[in-house]
Design an enzyme around this catalytic site. Structure first.
Site, PDB file in Angstrom:
ATOM      1  CE  LYS A 295      57.545  38.209  30.382  1.00 24.66           C
ATOM      2  NZ  LYS A 295      56.245  38.499  29.604  1.00 24.66           N
TER       3      LYS A 295
ATOM      4  CG  ASP B 270      54.389  36.260  32.018  1.00 27.22           C
ATOM      5  OD1 ASP B 270      54.126  36.684  31.159  1.00 27.22           O
ATOM      6  OD2 ASP B 270      55.071  35.183  32.414  1.00 27.22           O
TER       7      ASP B 270
END
Ligand code: NDP
Ligand code: 2IT
Length: 448
Positions: free
Chosen positions: A121, A161
């Site tokens: 991430k 995201d």
């Protein structure tokens, strides 16, 4: 010292990361008891420590010529079953703790998809809200001018995201291609004309609703006539709402970080088209929904409350699709008291541990995001496969694969839960099944 105490002592400020780790550790205790070799190999110590963390300066210039400095991050959490894979978040609240929690969740989520993807991430505390397209482009170029060294189609494949959608992926890809002199599938969520996959924009929302449909089926039920509360109005929320409508459910709410709308008549396909234009093209606020459809009620966020009134309406199903920790204990109590039978996470970790306890206690079907929102990264995996083959599948082909994957995750969760005496506990099942797959790969590959 207990592993959790060690983790907390090492990074005392990372409360979101601790929250995610604590849940997994609690779930996998019986696994460690059954397989003592896992403990001997110090698996918990290894799996909770990122393989690598890159932090970097992102300097950029606004339209007035003023210089700003943001912080960029990319975490490679675990590469035991494939290249790092996971989104980039651009939001002012981004910290190392938030990205570590997201990267940690991603490891188990990606394992559940059945595809070969490790977990990662990244992101930045940059706020795209209110910025011009040129400012966003300059920021994305500055961000990629460092990130490109650390990623690659067989190393680490970022995606979107919160705050990173098709526009940002385009600017990021353009800079990567220029710097590397390579056109490769290094990012997913690309636009259709240059390597994107059909159904990727829809995948997280659709997948969550396919998953919820499977949950309802365990109680011989369907979406027909179900009243649904949805939070968020971004990528995940929009396509969750679309699929609920298609399956015959009625959506009463959507929100953004300023407030929420309640539409008793239901958000139908036309109203959803308005929300999509509002959010994706005009980049406006959800408040405008109530101006366009005056029968709907807009309620601004009131931070003095210890609950969110969005979750305090009579409904059958709740789909938190905005951000972490948006359903707390009082919200879960309100949902259960108002008759909710299902809470399915579109966002990552939107329910606090206290809220999850209430759902378990009140027998509300509860799906953790790492299972129910895995459709997004699953179709990212399918985008990678299509890029490698230099082929593109049809909408139907990708949608069918997504459905098959969501069904498989659903049954995997139930089987793993049952195997460890926790029938019907999707949280335990998701954590256990994801964990066992990753740990076995780690053990096969030795101490690296
Ligand atoms: P978007 O940026 O498209 O939309 C986010 C939505 O959530 C917006 O409506 C936003 O409101 C709201 N929101 C964001 N932060 C907050 C906050 N702190 N408080 C209240 N509302 C907030 O993001 P996505 O739809 O892509 O992501 C939503 C969630 O789903 C996240 O948890 C993400 O990690 C998760 N997820 C996303 C996947 C994907 O493929 N995109 C895959 C799996 C999970 P506002 O516009 O006011 O900021
Ligand atoms: O949380 C997530 O799974 C995502 N943001 C999607 C990640 C991806 O690589 O598609």
């Amino acid at each position: 010292m207990d592993i959790l105490d060690t983790i907390k002592a090492r990074d005392p400020n990372e409360k979101e990361f601790h929250q995610a780790v604590e849940e997994v550790i609690e779930s996998v205790r019986p696994v460690l008891d059954r397989y003592p070799e896992f403990r001997k190999a110090a698996i918990l110590e290894r799996i909770t420590e990122p393989e690598r963390v890159v932090m970097f300066r992102v300097p950029w210039m606004d339209d007035q010529g003023q210089i700003h400095v943001n912080r960029g991050y990319r975490i490679g959490m675990n590469s035991a079953i494939g290249p790092y894979k996971g989104g980039l978040r651009f939001h002012p609240s981004v910290t190392l703790s938030i990205l570590k929690f997201l990267a940690f969740e991603q490891v188990f989520k990606n394992a559940l998809t059945t595809l070969a993807m490790g977990g990662g991430k990244g992101g930045s505390d940059f706020d795209p809200k209110g910025k011009s397209d040129n400012e966003v482009m300059r920021f994305c170029q500055a961000f990629m001018s460092e990130l490109y060294r650390h990623i690659g189609p067989n190393t680490d494949v970022p995606a979107g995201d919160i705050g990173v959608g098709a526009r940002e992926i385009g600017f990021l890809f353009g800079m990567y291609k220029k710097l590397k002199n390579e056109f490769t599938g290094v990012l997913t969520g690309k636009s259709l004309g240059w390597g994107g996959s059909l159904i990727r924009p829809e995948a997280t929302g659709y997948g969550a609703i396919y998953f919820a449909a499977e949950m309802l089926a365990t109680r011989n039920d369907t979406f027909k006539g179900k009243k649904c509360l949805v939070s968020g109005s971004g990528n995940v929320a929009q396509y969750a709402v679309e699929k609920i409508i298609q399956l015959g459910g009625k959506v009463l709410t959507m929100s953004d970080s300023s407030g929420y709308i309640f539409d008793e008549a239901g958000i139908d396909a036309d109203k959803l088209a308005f929300v999509m234009r509002l959010k994706n093209v005009r980049r406006g606020r959800i408040k405008e929904y109530a101006e366009k459809y005056p029968q709907a009620v807009y309620t601004p966020v009131d931070s003095s409350l210890n609950y969110n009134p969005l979750w305090d309406h009579a409904a059958d199903c709740a789909f938190p699709c905005a951000t972490q920790n948006e359903i707390d204990e009082k919200d879960a109590i309100n949902l259960a008291n108002n008759g909710a039978m299902l809470a399915c996470e579109g966002a990552n970790m939107p329910c606090t541990p206290a809220a999850i306890d209430i759902f378990m206690d009140k027998k509300v079907l509860y799906a953790p995001g790492k299972a129910s929102n895995a459709g997004g990264v699953a179709v990212s995996g399918l985008e990678m496969a299509q890029n490698s083959m230099r082929l593109a599948w049809t909408r139907k082909e990708v949608d069918n694969r997504l459905k098959t994957i969501m069904k498989s995750i659903h049954s995997t969760c139930l089987e793993a839960a049952a195997d460890f005496g926790q029938d019907g506990n999707y949280m335990a099942g998701a954590n256990i099944a994801g964990f066992v797959k990753v740990v076995n790969a780690m053990l096969d590959q030795g101490l690296v």
